[in-house]
Motif scaffolding. Structure first.
Motif, PDB file in Angstrom:
ATOM      1  N   ARG A 155       0.820  -1.215   0.000  1.00 53.91           N
ATOM      2  CA  ARG A 155       0.000   0.000   0.000  1.00 53.91           C
ATOM      3  C   ARG A 155       0.852   1.262   0.000  1.00 53.91           C
ATOM      4  NH1 ARG A 155      -2.413  -1.036   4.332  1.00 53.91           N
ATOM      5  NH2 ARG A 155      -1.447   0.468   5.748  1.00 53.91           N
ATOM      6  N   ARG A 156       2.003   1.197   0.662  1.00 50.22           N
ATOM      7  CA  ARG A 156       2.856   2.376   0.789  1.00 50.22           C
ATOM      8  C   ARG A 156       3.928   2.452  -0.287  1.00 50.22           C
ATOM      9  NH1 ARG A 156       4.332   2.892   7.129  1.00 50.22           N
ATOM     10  NH2 ARG A 156       5.751   4.402   6.196  1.00 50.22           N
ATOM     11  N   GLY A 157       3.980   1.473  -1.178  1.00 49.44           N
ATOM     12  CA  GLY A 157       4.984   1.486  -2.234  1.00 49.44           C
ATOM     13  C   GLY A 157       6.373   1.139  -1.753  1.00 49.44           C
ATOM     14  N   THR A 158       6.456   0.345  -0.701  1.00 50.16           N
ATOM     15  CA  THR A 158       7.737  -0.084  -0.142  1.00 50.16           C
ATOM     16  C   THR A 158       8.041  -1.505  -0.604  1.00 50.16           C
ATOM     17  OG1 THR A 158       7.498   1.291   1.843  1.00 50.16           O
ATOM     18  CG2 THR A 158       8.988  -0.586   1.996  1.00 50.16           C
ATOM     19  N   ALA A 159       9.234  -1.741  -1.106  1.00 45.30           N
ATOM     20  CA  ALA A 159       9.652  -3.083  -1.515  1.00 45.30           C
ATOM     21  C   ALA A 159      10.046  -3.859  -0.265  1.00 45.30           C
ATOM     22  CB  ALA A 159      10.822  -3.005  -2.487  1.00 45.30           C
ATOM     23  N   ALA A 160       9.218  -4.829   0.125  1.00 46.11           N
ATOM     24  CA  ALA A 160       9.421  -5.562   1.372  1.00 46.11           C
ATOM     25  C   ALA A 160       9.844  -6.994   1.104  1.00 46.11           C
ATOM     26  CB  ALA A 160       8.149  -5.550   2.207  1.00 46.11           C
ATOM     27  N   THR A 161      10.789  -7.476   1.916  1.00 46.71           N
ATOM     28  CA  THR A 161      11.249  -8.858   1.852  1.00 46.71           C
ATOM     29  C   THR A 161      11.261  -9.419   3.264  1.00 46.71           C
ATOM     30  OG1 THR A 161      12.687  -8.336  -0.033  1.00 46.71           O
ATOM     31  CG2 THR A 161      13.101 -10.411   1.129  1.00 46.71           C
ATOM     32  N   LEU A 162      10.703 -10.619   3.436  1.00 49.32           N
ATOM     33  CA  LEU A 162      10.674 -11.275   4.738  1.00 49.32           C
ATOM     34  C   LEU A 162      11.590 -12.493   4.718  1.00 49.32           C
ATOM     35  CD1 LEU A 162       6.872 -11.101   5.615  1.00 49.32           C
ATOM     36  CD2 LEU A 162       8.690  -9.465   6.088  1.00 49.32           C
ATOM     37  N   LEU A 163      12.349 -12.666   5.792  1.00 53.68           N
ATOM     38  CA  LEU A 163      13.334 -13.734   5.898  1.00 53.68           C
ATOM     39  C   LEU A 163      12.994 -14.628   7.089  1.00 53.68           C
ATOM     40  CD1 LEU A 163      16.514 -11.513   5.376  1.00 53.68           C
ATOM     41  CD2 LEU A 163      15.198 -12.748   3.634  1.00 53.68           C
ATOM     42  N   ARG A 164      12.962 -15.942   6.847  1.00 51.29           N
ATOM     43  CA  ARG A 164      12.591 -16.889   7.897  1.00 51.29           C
ATOM     44  C   ARG A 164      13.748 -17.840   8.196  1.00 51.29           C
ATOM     45  NH1 ARG A 164       7.469 -19.030   4.625  1.00 51.29           N
ATOM     46  NH2 ARG A 164       5.973 -17.330   4.898  1.00 51.29           N
ATOM     47  N   PRO A 165      14.531 -17.571   9.220  1.00 52.04           N
ATOM     48  CA  PRO A 165      15.618 -18.490   9.580  1.00 52.04           C
ATOM     49  C   PRO A 165      15.079 -19.787  10.184  1.00 52.04           C
ATOM     50  CG  PRO A 165      15.911 -16.311  10.586  1.00 52.04           C
ATOM     51  CD  PRO A 165      14.519 -16.371  10.057  1.00 52.04           C
ATOM     52  N   THR A 166      15.915 -20.807  10.100  1.00 49.02           N
ATOM     53  CA  THR A 166      15.638 -22.045  10.828  1.00 49.02           C
ATOM     54  C   THR A 166      16.249 -21.902  12.230  1.00 49.02           C
ATOM     55  OG1 THR A 166      17.600 -23.029   9.763  1.00 49.02           O
ATOM     56  CG2 THR A 166      15.454 -23.485   8.772  1.00 49.02           C
ATOM     57  N   LEU A 167      16.994 -22.877  12.686  1.00 48.49           N
ATOM     58  CA  LEU A 167      17.553 -22.891  14.036  1.00 48.49           C
ATOM     59  C   LEU A 167      18.848 -22.067  14.045  1.00 48.49           C
ATOM     60  CD1 LEU A 167      17.696 -26.156  16.144  1.00 48.49           C
ATOM     61  CD2 LEU A 167      19.425 -24.383  16.351  1.00 48.49           C
ATOM     62  N   VAL A 168      18.821 -20.918  14.694  1.00 45.47           N
ATOM     63  CA  VAL A 168      19.932 -19.958  14.649  1.00 45.47           C
ATOM     64  C   VAL A 168      20.984 -20.307  15.710  1.00 45.47           C
ATOM     65  CG1 VAL A 168      20.567 -17.524  14.773  1.00 45.47           C
ATOM     66  CG2 VAL A 168      18.318 -18.185  13.873  1.00 45.47           C
ATOM     67  N   TYR A 169      22.249 -20.142  15.354  1.00 45.66           N
ATOM     68  CA  TYR A 169      23.347 -20.318  16.321  1.00 45.66           C
ATOM     69  C   TYR A 169      24.488 -19.379  15.933  1.00 45.66           C
ATOM     70  CZ  TYR A 169      26.170 -22.793  12.845  1.00 45.66           C
ATOM     71  OH  TYR A 169      26.913 -23.094  11.739  1.00 45.66           O
ATOM     72  N   GLY A 170      25.509 -19.327  16.766  1.00 40.57           N
ATOM     73  CA  GLY A 170      26.735 -18.620  16.394  1.00 40.57           C
ATOM     74  C   GLY A 170      27.112 -17.462  17.286  1.00 40.57           C
ATOM     75  N   ALA A 171      26.140 -16.857  18.011  1.00 42.63           N
ATOM     76  CA  ALA A 171      26.439 -15.704  18.856  1.00 42.63           C
ATOM     77  C   ALA A 171      26.320 -16.033  20.338  1.00 42.63           C
ATOM     78  CB  ALA A 171      25.508 -14.542  18.511  1.00 42.63           C
ATOM     79  N   GLY A 172      26.017 -17.281  20.661  1.00 44.76           N
ATOM     80  CA  GLY A 172      25.879 -17.672  22.059  1.00 44.76           C
ATOM     81  C   GLY A 172      24.632 -17.125  22.716  1.00 44.76           C
ATOM     82  N   ARG A 173      23.666 -16.685  21.916  1.00 40.33           N
ATOM     83  CA  ARG A 173      22.472 -16.050  22.482  1.00 40.33           C
ATOM     84  C   ARG A 173      21.180 -16.700  22.014  1.00 40.33           C
ATOM     85  NH1 ARG A 173      23.644  -9.863  21.086  1.00 40.33           N
ATOM     86  NH2 ARG A 173      21.722  -9.554  22.278  1.00 40.33           N
ATOM     87  N   ASP A 174      21.288 -17.786  21.279  1.00 36.65           N
ATOM     88  CA  ASP A 174      20.085 -18.481  20.828  1.00 36.65           C
ATOM     89  C   ASP A 174      19.478 -19.270  21.989  1.00 36.65           C
ATOM     90  OD1 ASP A 174      20.946 -21.601  20.423  1.00 36.65           O
ATOM     91  OD2 ASP A 174      22.625 -20.233  20.091  1.00 36.65           O
TER      92      ASP A 174
END
Length: 294
Positions: free
Chosen positions: A131-150
């Motif tokens: 509606r606002r003319g914004t190009a939107a992309t959605l990203l769906r990760p699986t099981l995240v790791y790597g920063a010690g905060r998942d």
């Protein structure tokens, strides 16, 4: 859909102090972006980033226009904010979760409600952007790791460090695709550049290797210093142990629905994100530092 300052484009980043947001912030700054990042807690100032204290309940003053708006926090709250936001942007990239698909048929009512919230949030965000003319992309990760905060592998690592072992029920062979947090940040940067090519689309972002749950956990335990031992128990024994640990406040998750999923394959197709966004996730080769909070 031109950026207003090619030398120093400006981004508005929600969730910049979270695990995905922090990795994305580092990449934005390295690429020369100027970033307004929101956080509910005090953050250390740095070159190129202006930390704004606040959140969806107490929104600080924002610029009238950004070259991109990035959502790395709760998708439902982000979608509600964007509906009424007085911020102009040609580009939006936001993270959701593959829990939308994984938990929609869960036996746990709370998990089904989470999946429903994610589905509504995605639909709301894409409709508002169109509606606002914004190009939107959605990203769906699986099981995240790597920063010690998942909330999965790092919690497993923390428990195993304290005890020297970690237990799973026998038959925990459902397939998983753990994805490194920095690979998600890299793909988000590509999504910013993709613009209209990925407009109005959602992409699953699995990791670069598919492996059984027990093997995934075993690699985590072997990577610890010192390594920890994997103990496999009969399912009823494990269920009782997990219930006792939850009651004592030592464990979150691993309820009946989560235990059932340990035998289920949760596999997603990376090809669309690879083709459109250059998603290039690494294989699962953990080391101990990946499970240390930072």
């Amino acid at each position: 859909m031109e950026l207003h300052d090619h030398a120093h484009p400006r981004a508005l980043l929600f969730g910049g102090s979270g695990q995905i947001g922090a990795a994305l912030l580092a990449r934005l700054l390295a690429a020369g972006w100027r970033v307004d990042a929101l956080s509910r807690t005090e953050q250390t100032a740095g070159e190129g980033v202006r930390w704004l204290r606040g959140g969806f309940d107490a929104m600080p003053g924002l610029e009238a226009r950004y070259d991109v708006v990035l959502g790395c926090g709760p998708l439902d709250r982000f979608a509600r904010w964007f509906e009424d936001a007085r911020v102009d942007t040609p580009r939006l990239v936001a993270f959701g979760s593959t829990s939308l698909a994984v938990k929609q048929g869960s036996a746990d009512a709370g998990e089904r409600e989470l999946a429903a919230r994610l589905a509504v949030a995605e639909a709301r965000l894409l409709a508002t952007a169109a509606r606002r003319g914004t190009a939107a992309t959605l990203l769906r990760p699986t099981l995240v790791y790597g920063a010690g905060r998942d909330l999965t592998l790092s919690r497993i690592a923390a428990l195993a460090r304290r005890r020297g072992w970690f237990a799973l029920p026998r038959g925990a062979d459902g397939l998983r695709q753990p994805v490194h947090v920095d690979d998600l940040a890299a793909t988000a940067m590509s999504a910013i550049a993709a613009g209209a090519a990925s407009q109005g689309r959602s992409y699953d972002l699995p990791g670069g290797e598919t492996l059984p749950y027990r093997d995934m956990v075993a690699r985590v335990l072997v990577a610890l210093q010192p390594p920890a031992r994997l103990v496999e128990l009969p399912a009823p024994v494990f269920a009782g142990l997990a219930a006792a640990a939850r009651a004592a406040g030592l464990l979150q998750g691993f309820g009946a629905a989560a235990q059932l999923r340990l035998r289920q394959d949760l596999v997603f197709d990376a090809r669309p994100a690879m083709d459109d966004l250059g998603h290039a996730p690494r294989p699962f080769r953990p080391d101990a530092a990946m499970f240390d909070p930072r």
